[in-house]
Design a protein around this motif. Structure first.
Motif, PDB file in Angstrom:
ATOM      1  N   CYS A 167     -53.956 -37.233 -25.864  1.00 38.50           N
ATOM      2  CA  CYS A 167     -52.781 -36.449 -26.766  1.00 38.50           C
ATOM      3  C   CYS A 167     -53.797 -36.623 -28.091  1.00 38.50           C
ATOM      4  CB  CYS A 167     -50.690 -37.259 -26.328  1.00 38.50           C
ATOM      5  SG  CYS A 167     -49.858 -36.307 -27.040  1.00 38.50           S
ATOM      6  N   GLN A 201     -55.581 -25.126 -19.191  1.00 41.15           N
ATOM      7  CA  GLN A 201     -56.162 -25.470 -18.988  1.00 41.15           C
ATOM      8  C   GLN A 201     -56.691 -26.702 -18.266  1.00 41.15           C
ATOM      9  OE1 GLN A 201     -52.364 -27.648 -20.772  1.00 41.15           O
ATOM     10  NE2 GLN A 201     -52.465 -27.600 -22.505  1.00 41.15           N
ATOM     11  N   THR A 220     -52.244 -31.031 -16.292  1.00 41.24           N
ATOM     12  CA  THR A 220     -52.202 -30.464 -17.505  1.00 41.24           C
ATOM     13  C   THR A 220     -50.993 -30.041 -16.471  1.00 41.24           C
ATOM     14  OG1 THR A 220     -53.380 -28.256 -16.262  1.00 41.24           O
ATOM     15  CG2 THR A 220     -54.287 -30.356 -17.338  1.00 41.24           C
ATOM     16  N   VAL A 271     -60.133 -35.519 -22.387  1.00 39.82           N
ATOM     17  CA  VAL A 271     -59.942 -36.347 -20.488  1.00 39.82           C
ATOM     18  C   VAL A 271     -61.493 -36.552 -19.769  1.00 39.82           C
ATOM     19  CG1 VAL A 271     -59.088 -35.319 -18.371  1.00 39.82           C
ATOM     20  CG2 VAL A 271     -57.679 -34.823 -20.979  1.00 39.82           C
ATOM     21  N   ALA A 313     -59.527 -31.986 -26.771  1.00 41.43           N
ATOM     22  CA  ALA A 313     -58.820 -32.970 -26.345  1.00 41.43           C
ATOM     23  C   ALA A 313     -59.957 -32.734 -24.523  1.00 41.43           C
ATOM     24  CB  ALA A 313     -57.605 -32.544 -26.236  1.00 41.43           C
ATOM     25  N   VAL A 314     -59.908 -31.584 -24.134  1.00 47.17           N
ATOM     26  CA  VAL A 314     -60.757 -31.470 -22.963  1.00 47.17           C
ATOM     27  C   VAL A 314     -61.642 -31.993 -22.475  1.00 47.17           C
ATOM     28  CG1 VAL A 314     -61.392 -29.646 -21.605  1.00 47.17           C
ATOM     29  CG2 VAL A 314     -59.238 -28.714 -22.637  1.00 47.17           C
ATOM     30  N   SER A 326     -49.507 -32.166 -26.892  1.00 46.12           N
ATOM     31  CA  SER A 326     -50.705 -31.958 -27.938  1.00 46.12           C
ATOM     32  C   SER A 326     -51.529 -31.116 -28.472  1.00 46.12           C
ATOM     33  CB  SER A 326     -51.726 -32.674 -26.498  1.00 46.12           C
ATOM     34  OG  SER A 326     -52.875 -33.136 -27.301  1.00 46.12           O
ATOM     35  N   LEU A 382     -52.931 -34.911 -19.911  1.00 44.53           N
ATOM     36  CA  LEU A 382     -53.327 -34.044 -21.033  1.00 44.53           C
ATOM     37  C   LEU A 382     -51.916 -33.689 -21.160  1.00 44.53           C
ATOM     38  CD1 LEU A 382     -54.743 -33.129 -22.832  1.00 44.53           C
ATOM     39  CD2 LEU A 382     -55.095 -30.672 -21.937  1.00 44.53           C
TER      40      LEU A 382
END
Length: 442
Positions: A394, A325, A320, A286, A282-283, A364, A360
């Motif tokens: 997400c 995060q 975030t 982004v 997910a990071v 998620s 984010l």
């Protein structure tokens, strides 16, 4: 009847200023949605009170907010004598204030006596003793101020204008406050909540127009987060456009950017999975969205400029829920050669504005939905920083997660409800985002 945003905003401002300058009430409360011009209202009210010969103290919540107000006042009225009351720290204020001849700076309130306007933080004002009370005060970001902080400064003024956004995150407290919940003197409650609990008849106003949020965003943010104080966008459909000079390569990040450019919203949905908080996929997703936003030559067209304005890193933000995060996203962006993009938590993005935001989602990849992650203000801040588009990254399954963890927040008697339930707001936002979903397996 056609809605004229400028006329509606001007009417609301006139009524607020009239109550402030000529009303009999000891307090006036103004609710403001994101980007409705809180700071503009505070500056105008300060200038009108000063012009009327009424000494004024201004209370803000952070040093950055104080310095910003001083700079705004100096820009509007370069000759107005302004006092900047600061702490004894080694670097207590923005050095840009040193260039302003009309601004006097001191750590002692007595040194600033007699000036038309004196501005400081609530924390600094709480230590001011033995001075003649000011006739008027303006409390900026009043929903971010705890009621115990208001009590600490209440003896310094006779009447006050309270301006704030009820959708902001609740005031921060390092200790539990359950023992006071629902009581009219709850010290952890916002200054406005406690003020109105004891003074329900005070004049209350709202700013009806958001000049930040585009026509694509205002209806969702208003319905999901401001059902008791609805607002409209100051712009209409088509007034703002986001375009790209480079065509899509067909990847998930490019497809979600095209969706966001067309509709104002985009949901990049990764496969459902329980993950660590700093979910590496997910990071990276982004970071890739931001990288492609810049690589494709994004340009924004709006009422501010006739020609498209290139989308620079400084006009992009990543939001975030947690600091770790944010740190992971910064590292991922650095790996992709991206610098200059703001990456921060919702708490630190409050009050700030960008052309495009990438978020984010707080829920998620989570196995549970805690009170922290369901806090309505957190999602509200993340979803309301943009002028053109917001892309949410997400993992799938959040709607099911919400259904497995229904809201269990206790109902507190005696508490004025000015904000919707976090569970309900999350469902409303997810429902809307599902119409702009791009499924992607990295």
């Amino acid at each position: 009847m056609t809605f004229d945003p400028s006329a509606e905003a001007a009417r609301a401002t006139r009524e607020i200023l009239d109550d402030t300058l000529r009303g009999e009430a000891r307090g006036v409360v103004v609710d403001s949605p994101p980007g409705a011009g809180k700071s503009t209202l505070v500056v105008r009210a300060a200038l009108e009170l000063a012009a009327a010969g009424r000494p004024l103290m201004v209370v803000a919540q952070t040093n950055a907010q104080v310095d910003d107000l001083v700079l705004r006042l100096a820009e509007k009225e370069p000759e107005l004598p302004v006092g900047r009351l600061h702490s004894n720290d080694s670097d207590p204020y923005d050095k840009a204030l040193d260039d302003l001849g009309n601004v006097r700076k001191s750590a002692k309130a007595a040194d600033l006596a007699g000036l038309d306007v004196v501005i400081s933080t609530a924390a600094k004002w709480a230590h001011v003793k033995g001075v003649e009370p000011w006739g008027h005060a303006i409390v900026d970001e009043a929903y971010q101020m705890r009621s115990d902080a208001l009590l600490a400064v209440a003896g310094l003024f006779e009447r006050a204008l309270f301006v704030g956004d009820p959708g902001q995150l609740d005031p921060f407290s390092v200790v539990g406050a359950d023992q006071w919940a629902g009581l009219s003197y709850d010290p952890s409650a916002s200054a406005v909540s406690t003020l109105l609990a004891h003074n329900p008849d005070l004049p209350q106003h709202r700013l009806p127009v958001s000049w930040r949020l585009p026509a694509s965003a205002a209806p969702l943010v208003s319905d999901a987060f401001y059902p008791y104080t609805p607002f409209r966008s100051g712009t209409g459909p088509g007034d703002r456009r986001l375009s790209f000079g480079v065509a899509s390569d067909g990847s998930g990040p490019d497809r979600v950017l095209d969706e966001a450019a067309a509709s104002g919203w985009g949901l990049l949905e990764l496969p459902a999975r329980h993950t660590p908080r700093t979910d590496p996929e997910a990071v990276r997703a982004v970071a890739l969205v931001v990288r492609r936003l810049l690589d494709r030559g994004g340009a924004a067209t709006s009422e501010r400029a006739e020609e498209p304005v290139p989308l620079t890193p400084g006009r992009i933000a990543v939001g975030t829920a947690h600091r770790d995060q944010a740190a992971a996203v910064r590292a991922a962006l650095a790996d992709l050669g991206v610098a200059g993009v703001t990456v921060d938590t919702a708490n630190r993005l409050q009050g700030r504005e960008y052309d495009v935001t990438v978020v984010l989602h707080p829920l998620s990849g989570r196995p549970d939905a805690t009170a922290f992650h369901l806090e309505t203000g957190r999602l509200c801040v993340l979803a309301s920083r943009h002028r053109h588009a917001c892309v949410v990254v997400c993992r799938a399954g959040v709607a099911d997660l919400l259904d497995e963890h229904p809201s269990t927040e206790p109902v507190q008697l005696g508490v004025t409800v000015k904000f919707p339930d976090g569970w309900e707001a999350n469902h409303a936002v997810l429902s809307h985002l599902s119409e702009h979903r791009v499924a992607w397996s990295p």
